[in-house]
Design an enzyme around this catalytic site. Structure first.
Site, PDB file in Angstrom:
ATOM      1  N   GLU A   1      -4.714   7.288   2.744  1.00  0.00           N
ATOM      2  CA  GLU A   1      -6.006   8.103   2.861  1.00  0.00           C
ATOM      3  C   GLU A   1      -6.889   7.416   2.548  1.00  0.00           C
ATOM      4  O   GLU A   1      -7.309   5.785   2.052  1.00  0.00           O
ATOM      5  CB  GLU A   1      -5.257   7.938   0.815  1.00  0.00           C
ATOM      6  CG  GLU A   1      -6.295   9.317  -0.067  1.00  0.00           C
ATOM      7  CD  GLU A   1      -6.576   8.484  -1.139  1.00  0.00           C
ATOM      8  OE1 GLU A   1      -8.320   8.509  -1.138  1.00  0.00           O
ATOM      9  OE2 GLU A   1      -6.337   8.032  -1.895  1.00  0.00           O
TER      10      GLU A   1
ATOM     11  N   CYS B   1     -13.317   7.668  -4.275  1.00  0.00           N
ATOM     12  CA  CYS B   1     -12.198   7.937  -2.839  1.00  0.00           C
ATOM     13  C   CYS B   1     -12.927   9.902  -2.945  1.00  0.00           C
ATOM     14  O   CYS B   1     -13.425   9.936  -1.406  1.00  0.00           O
ATOM     15  CB  CYS B   1     -11.553   7.852  -2.557  1.00  0.00           C
ATOM     16  SG  CYS B   1     -10.474   8.329  -3.555  1.00  0.00           S
TER      17      CYS B   1
HETATM   18  P1  NDP Z   1      -9.804  -2.280   2.482  1.00  0.00           P
HETATM   19  O1  NDP Z   1      -9.819  -1.641   3.652  1.00  0.00           O
HETATM   20  O2  NDP Z   1     -10.296  -3.627   2.536  1.00  0.00           O
HETATM   21  O3  NDP Z   1      -8.797  -3.198   1.773  1.00  0.00           O
HETATM   22  C1  NDP Z   1      -7.317  -2.152   0.896  1.00  0.00           C
HETATM   23  C2  NDP Z   1      -6.417  -2.824   0.702  1.00  0.00           C
HETATM   24  O4  NDP Z   1      -5.964  -3.028   2.253  1.00  0.00           O
HETATM   25  C3  NDP Z   1      -6.473  -3.891   0.305  1.00  0.00           C
HETATM   26  O5  NDP Z   1      -4.891  -4.017  -1.002  1.00  0.00           O
HETATM   27  C4  NDP Z   1      -6.584  -4.695   1.099  1.00  0.00           C
HETATM   28  O6  NDP Z   1      -6.551  -5.834   0.641  1.00  0.00           O
HETATM   29  C5  NDP Z   1      -5.291  -4.276   1.935  1.00  0.00           C
HETATM   30  N1  NDP Z   1      -5.443  -5.173   3.007  1.00  0.00           N
HETATM   31  C6  NDP Z   1      -6.874  -5.147   3.932  1.00  0.00           C
HETATM   32  N2  NDP Z   1      -6.259  -6.085   4.921  1.00  0.00           N
HETATM   33  C7  NDP Z   1      -5.188  -6.025   4.617  1.00  0.00           C
HETATM   34  C8  NDP Z   1      -3.864  -6.880   5.991  1.00  0.00           C
HETATM   35  N3  NDP Z   1      -4.418  -7.336   6.904  1.00  0.00           N
HETATM   36  N4  NDP Z   1      -2.888  -6.636   5.421  1.00  0.00           N
HETATM   37  C9  NDP Z   1      -2.700  -6.149   4.471  1.00  0.00           C
HETATM   38  N5  NDP Z   1      -3.250  -5.666   3.431  1.00  0.00           N
HETATM   39  C10 NDP Z   1      -4.600  -5.722   3.299  1.00  0.00           C
HETATM   40  O7  NDP Z   1     -10.052  -1.437   1.241  1.00  0.00           O
HETATM   41  P2  NDP Z   1     -10.551  -2.206  -0.081  1.00  0.00           P
HETATM   42  O8  NDP Z   1     -10.369  -1.733  -1.133  1.00  0.00           O
HETATM   43  O9  NDP Z   1     -11.760  -3.252  -0.262  1.00  0.00           O
HETATM   44  O10 NDP Z   1     -12.479  -0.955   0.544  1.00  0.00           O
HETATM   45  C11 NDP Z   1     -13.688  -1.113   1.302  1.00  0.00           C
HETATM   46  C12 NDP Z   1     -13.862  -0.082   1.829  1.00  0.00           C
HETATM   47  O11 NDP Z   1     -12.558   0.722   1.484  1.00  0.00           O
HETATM   48  C13 NDP Z   1     -14.927   0.959   0.683  1.00  0.00           C
HETATM   49  O12 NDP Z   1     -15.814   0.264   0.678  1.00  0.00           O
HETATM   50  C14 NDP Z   1     -14.640   2.291   0.921  1.00  0.00           C
HETATM   51  O13 NDP Z   1     -15.554   2.430   2.377  1.00  0.00           O
HETATM   52  C15 NDP Z   1     -13.184   2.032   0.621  1.00  0.00           C
HETATM   53  N6  NDP Z   1     -12.409   2.911   0.205  1.00  0.00           N
HETATM   54  C16 NDP Z   1     -11.986   3.944   0.716  1.00  0.00           C
HETATM   55  C17 NDP Z   1     -11.000   4.831  -1.012  1.00  0.00           C
HETATM   56  C18 NDP Z   1     -10.544   5.620  -0.537  1.00  0.00           C
HETATM   57  O14 NDP Z   1      -9.446   6.052  -1.328  1.00  0.00           O
HETATM   58  N7  NDP Z   1     -11.487   7.119   0.253  1.00  0.00           N
HETATM   59  C19 NDP Z   1     -11.066   4.263  -1.613  1.00  0.00           C
HETATM   60  C20 NDP Z   1     -10.984   3.239  -1.976  1.00  0.00           C
HETATM   61  C21 NDP Z   1     -12.139   2.028  -0.755  1.00  0.00           C
HETATM   62  P3  NDP Z   1      -7.380  -7.167   0.146  1.00  0.00           P
HETATM   63  O15 NDP Z   1      -7.795  -6.589  -1.404  1.00  0.00           O
HETATM   64  O16 NDP Z   1      -6.574  -8.443  -0.640  1.00  0.00           O
HETATM   65  O17 NDP Z   1      -8.267  -7.675   1.098  1.00  0.00           O
END
Ligand code: NDP
Length: 676
Positions: A258, A297
C-alpha cells in the site's frame, strides 16, 4: 526532556537501542527526543520464535477465541488511550489526529473481533464459499477452505499512523492465527513501541504472537519462506526495493503493498455554488488537506471541479484554509500540527517545487505563515498550500508527484468523461470521491473510474451527516488500490484475514467434507438422535443428528382455512382455473408458508426445553408445488453449531420437506438459539 530509548521486543526480550541506533527528533521542537535501532538484533531468533512458539499457540485457538483475544486487546488499549495520546503529540499530531490514529486503530480491532465472531466459525478451518457440485449423484463434492499460514507476518509500516497502521494489519493477522513482527517507521516508532508494550504487558497474547523491531530489520527479509507474508505501507520506492528482493521472489513470499497514491475528488457537474454538495466538497477537501497535516495515504491530492466552478472552488477553499490555526498540537486551539520531521518537510517542499513547474500556488506561503505555541523554524511546520493547474491534460507531475503534506492541486474539467480521465491519470489510487446528488453521475464515475481506484466514496446531502469521510479507510471495506497505489488490498472484513491464510480446494465425499468443515453436507451420513433434538442441549447435539417426522396430508380445507385466516387469498391458492393457466402450477396449490407452518408443527417438541428461540430462516426454496391430497414430511438435521455466549449457542438446522413420492418440495436452513 530526557531521550526515550525505544526498544525492540525480540524473542520475548526487550532489547534497548545499541550499535547503529538512529536519533529521532520531536516534530514540534526539532530536538532529539528518542533513539531507536540495534544492528545486533538477532532477526533469525525472532523468526524462529514466531514460527515455533507464536504460530503454534495461535493456531491452537479457534477463530472465536482469537476474536475474543483481539477484543480484549482493544479494550486494554482503550483503557490506556491517554498515555498514547500524550506521547503522540511529539509526532506533530493534534488531538483530532489521535482520534484517527489511536481511536481508529482500536475501533478497527473491535470490528475484526466482531466479524471474527459473526462471520467465522468457532473452529480452525474457514470455509470459503459454498459446496461445489462435482458429480452427478453428489458423492464427490468440492469446498474451498482457508487455514493459517505456518510462518510469520512481517508488517512494515509508514510513519503517519504509528498505532492504526499497526493495528489494522495486526487484527486480521492474529484472527488468521499468524504471529506478527511489526516494524514501524523509525520517525514515530516510540508511539508504536508504547502500544506494543501495553499489549505485551496485558498478558492477553500468547508468547511469540507479537514482536517489534524499532529501527532497521537487518536481513530479515532474506530469511523468509512461502509461509511468510510481508505487508508494507510506505513509499513506492521502498516498496519496489523490497518486493524485488530475490528471496521474496524465489520463495513466492506474499507481498501486500500500500503505497503512494495521487487520490482525487470530483465535484459533480450538478454541485454548483450554493448547493449542499458544493459546501460539502469544500469541507471534505480542506479536511483532507489539513488532517494529519496532509500526511494521509488517502488525502485528496487532486481536486477536480467543472471548469466554470474552478474560481469559486479556489475562493471557498482559500477562505476555509485561512481559518486553519497552525501550531503546537498540544494546544486545544490548534487545528493543524506539524509534519513528522524536518526531513519530511524538506521532502514536501521539494515536491512542491516540482508541482510549481506545472501549477500556480494560489493559497499558502511556506515562507510566511503563523505558528502558535512553537518555533516555526525549529519544528516541522508548514501551511496548507493550494495549487491551480490550468492545463491538466498536458501536465505530468501533478498526476505522479505525491507531496505528502497539506498540499492539493485544483484542476478544471470540461465534462464528466474528462473528470474521469484526469482521475485515472493517477495510474491507480487508493480512493477517489465524487460529491454529487445525481445518481447517474455517480454510476458513470464508478463505471469509468472503478478500474483505477480501490475505493470510490460518494457523498451528498442525503448521506453527509453520517458519512465517514473521503480519507477514512474502514475495516469493513477494502483499503488498497491498483498500480501506483501498490496493487494491494487490506481490511475489507474477512477478505483481509485471508492474506494470512492459504486457500485450498478440497475435494471428497459428503462425509469427508462434513468432517473437515464441521458442517453437515447433504449426502453425508445422518445419525439418529437418542431423543427428540429439541430436548437436547447445545452441547449434546451432534452434527448430522437427524429427526424424521411423521407425514401429514394437506387438504383443501387446510388451504381455505389458511387463506382466510391469513388473508393470503392469492389466486394460485383459491382459483383452480386461474392457477392452471399459470405454467408453474397444476391447479390450486397450498401456500408455501402453510407448508412451513405445518413443517414446524411436524418437527417441534412442544415442551419447555433447551430451544430458546427461533431466530431465523435462510435460503428458503420451494421446489415443487403441493396440492390438496398430497402429504408432506420433514427431515431436520443439525447442520452447524456456533457458540454465542457461555449460556447459549446457535444451531443451524438443514430442513427438507418431501412429498408422498419422496420428492423435495421445500428446503431451508432454520436457526435456533439453544441453551448449553
Ligand atoms: P518509506 O517508504 O521510507 O518507509 C516505509 C517503511 O519502510 C518504514 O517503516 C521504513 O523504515 C521501512 N523501510 C525503508 N527502507 C527499508 C528497507 N530497506 N528494509 C526494510 N524496511 C525499510 O516511507 P515513509 O514512511 O518514510 O514515508 C515516505 C513517503 O512514503 C511519504 O512521503 C509518502 O510519499 C509515502 N507514504 C505513503 C503512504 C501511503 O499509504 N500511500 C503512507 C505513508 C507514506 P524506516 O522508517 O526505519 O526507514
Amino acid at each position: 526532556m530526557s531521550v526515550i530509548e525505544v526498544s525492540s521486543f525480540a524473542a520475548g526480550q526487550w532489547i534497548e537501542p545499541g550499535a547503529g541506533a538512529r536519533n529521532i527528533a520531536s516534530a514540534i521542537t526539532g530536538e532529539v527526543m528518542a533513539t531507536a535501532g540495534n544492528s545486533a538484533l538477532d532477526v533469525q531468533a525472532m523468526l524462529d520464535h514466531a514460527r515455533t512458539v507464536g504460530g503454534p499457540a495461535l493456531r491452537k485457538l479457534t477463530f472465536h477465541e482469537r476474536a475474543k483475544m483481539i477484543k480484549a486487546l482493544a479494550q486494554h488499549l482503550g483503557q490506556h488511550k491517554q498515555e498514547l495520546y500524550d506521547i503522540s503529540f511529539e509526532t506533530g499530531a493534534t488531538q483530532s489526529d489521535h482520534m484517527i490514529d489511536i481511536d481508529g486503530g482500536i475501533g478497527t480491532m473491535f470490528v475484526f473481533a466482531s466479524k471474527g465472531r459473526r462471520e467465522m466459525p468457532d473452529g480452525n478451518i474457514y470455509l470459503d464459499g459454498d459446496i461445489e457440485q462435482l458429480s452427478r449423484n453428489g458423492t464427490f463434492l468440492g469446498q474451498h477452505v482457508c487455514t493459517p499460514l505456518h510462518g510469520v507476518a512481517i508488517h512494515i509500516n509508514a510513519f503517519n499512523f504509528p498505532v492504526w497502521g499497526m493495528l489494522e494489519k495486526l487484527a486480521p493477522t492474529l484472527l488468521a492465527g499468524v504471529p506478527a513482527i511489526v516494524k514501524p517507521a523509525t520517525n514515530s516508532c516510540y508511539v508504536t513501541e508504547l502500544a506494543v508494550r501495553l499489549m505485551i504487558d496485558s498478558g492477553i497474547l500468547p508468547t511469540g504472537a507479537l514482536q517489534l523491531v524499532s529501527g532497521g530489520i537487518g536481513d530479515m527479509l532474506d530469511r523468509l519462506t512461502c509461509q511468510d507474508v510481508v505487508s508494507f505501507t510506505g513509499s513506492a520506492d521502498t516498496a519496489l526495493k523490497l518486493r524485488s528482493n530475490p528471496v521474496l521472489m524465489r520463495e513466492g513470499v506474499r507481498f501486500v503493498s500500500e503505497q503512494d497514491s495521487l487520490n482525487s475528488s470530483i465535484l459533480g457537474p450538478d454541485a454548483v455554488p450554493g448547493s449542499p454538495e458544493f459546501d460539502l466538497f469544500v469541507k471534505e477537501v480542506s479536511r483532507e488537506m489539513t488532517a494529519k497535516a496532509g500526511q494521509k495515504c488517502t488525502a485528496i491530492r487532486r481536486v477536480l471541479a467543472p471548469q466554470d466552478q474552478v474560481d469559486s472552488v479556489i475562493e471557498a477553499l482559500s477562505t476555509r484554509l485561512s481559518q486553519v490555526v497552525i501550531g503546537n498540537p498540544r494546544l486545544e486551539t490548534t487545528r493543524m500540527g506539524a509534519l513528522v520531521s524536518n526531513g519530511q518537510k524538506a521532502d514536501v517542499l521539494e515536491k512542491v517545487a516540482i508541482l510549481g513547474k506545472e501549477a500556480e500556488r494560489v493559497f499558502g506561503d511556506p515562507l510566511n505563515f503563523q505558528v502558535d505555541g512553537a518555533d516555526r523554524e525549529k519544528g516541522a511546520f508548514m501551511p496548507p498550500m493550494l495549487f491551480h493547474c490550468a492545463n491538466p491534460d498536458t501536465a505530468e507531475r501533478v498526476h505522479d508527484t505525491e507531496a505528502f503534506g497539506p498540499v492539493s492541486t485544483v484542476m478544471g474539467y470540461r465534462d464528466l468523461g474528462h473528470a474521469i480521465d484526469i482521475a485515472n491519470r493517477g495510474q491507480g489510487s487508493l480512493v477517489t470521491s465524487v460529491i454529487t446528488h445525481d445518481p447517474a453521475v455517480a454510476r458513470d464515475v464508478v463505471l469509468g473510474a472503478g478500474a483505477y481506484h480501490g475505493r470510490i466514496y460518494i457523498n451528498n446531502r442525503d448521506s453527509m451527516k453520517e458519512s465517514t469521510g473521503h480519507g477514512s479507510p474502514l475495516p469493513h471495506m477494502v483499503h488498497g488500490g491498483p498500480g501506483r497505489a501498490g496493487g494491494g488490498e487490506e481490511l475489507g472484513g474477512v477478505r483481509g484475514v485471508k492474506h494470512y491464510m492459504q486457500r485450498t480446494a478440497i475435494q471428497g465425499s459428503p462425509e469427508i467434507l462434513s468432517a473437515i468443515g464441521e458442517k453437515w453436507v447433504p449426502g453425508a451420513p445422518e445419525t439418529k438422535a437418542p431423543a427428540h433434538p429439541f430436548t437436547r442441549r447445545f452441547g449434546e447435539l451432534s452434527i448430522g443428528e437427524t429427526l424424521h417426522s411423521a407425514s401429514r396430508e394437506i387438504t383443501l380445507d387446510d388451504i381455505e382455512h389458511f387463506a382466510n385466516f391469513t388473508g393470503d387469498t392469492f389466486y394460485a391458492h383459491m382459483d383452480d382455473e386461474a392457477a392452471e393457466r399459470n405454467p408453474f402450477f397444476p391447479g390450486r396449490v397450498a401456500h408455501g408458508y402453510l407448508l412451513l407452518s405445518f413443517a414446524a408443527g411436524l418437527f417441534v417438541d412442544p415442551n419447555e426445553g433447551p430451544v430458546l428461540a427461533n431466530t431465523g430462516l435462510d435460503e428458503l426454496r420451494f421446489m415443487k408445488p403441493v396440492s390438496a391430497g398430497d402429504s408432506i414430511k420433514v427431515r431436520l438435521t443439525v447442520k452447524k453449531k456456533t457458540r454465542r455466549t457461555d449460556a447459549y449457542g446457535e444451531v443451524r438446522w438443514h430442513v427438507t420437506l418431501t412429498n408422498q413420492d419422496d420428492e423435495k418440495v421445500a428446503e431451508y436452513e432454520l436457526l435456533t438459539m439453544n441453551a448449553y
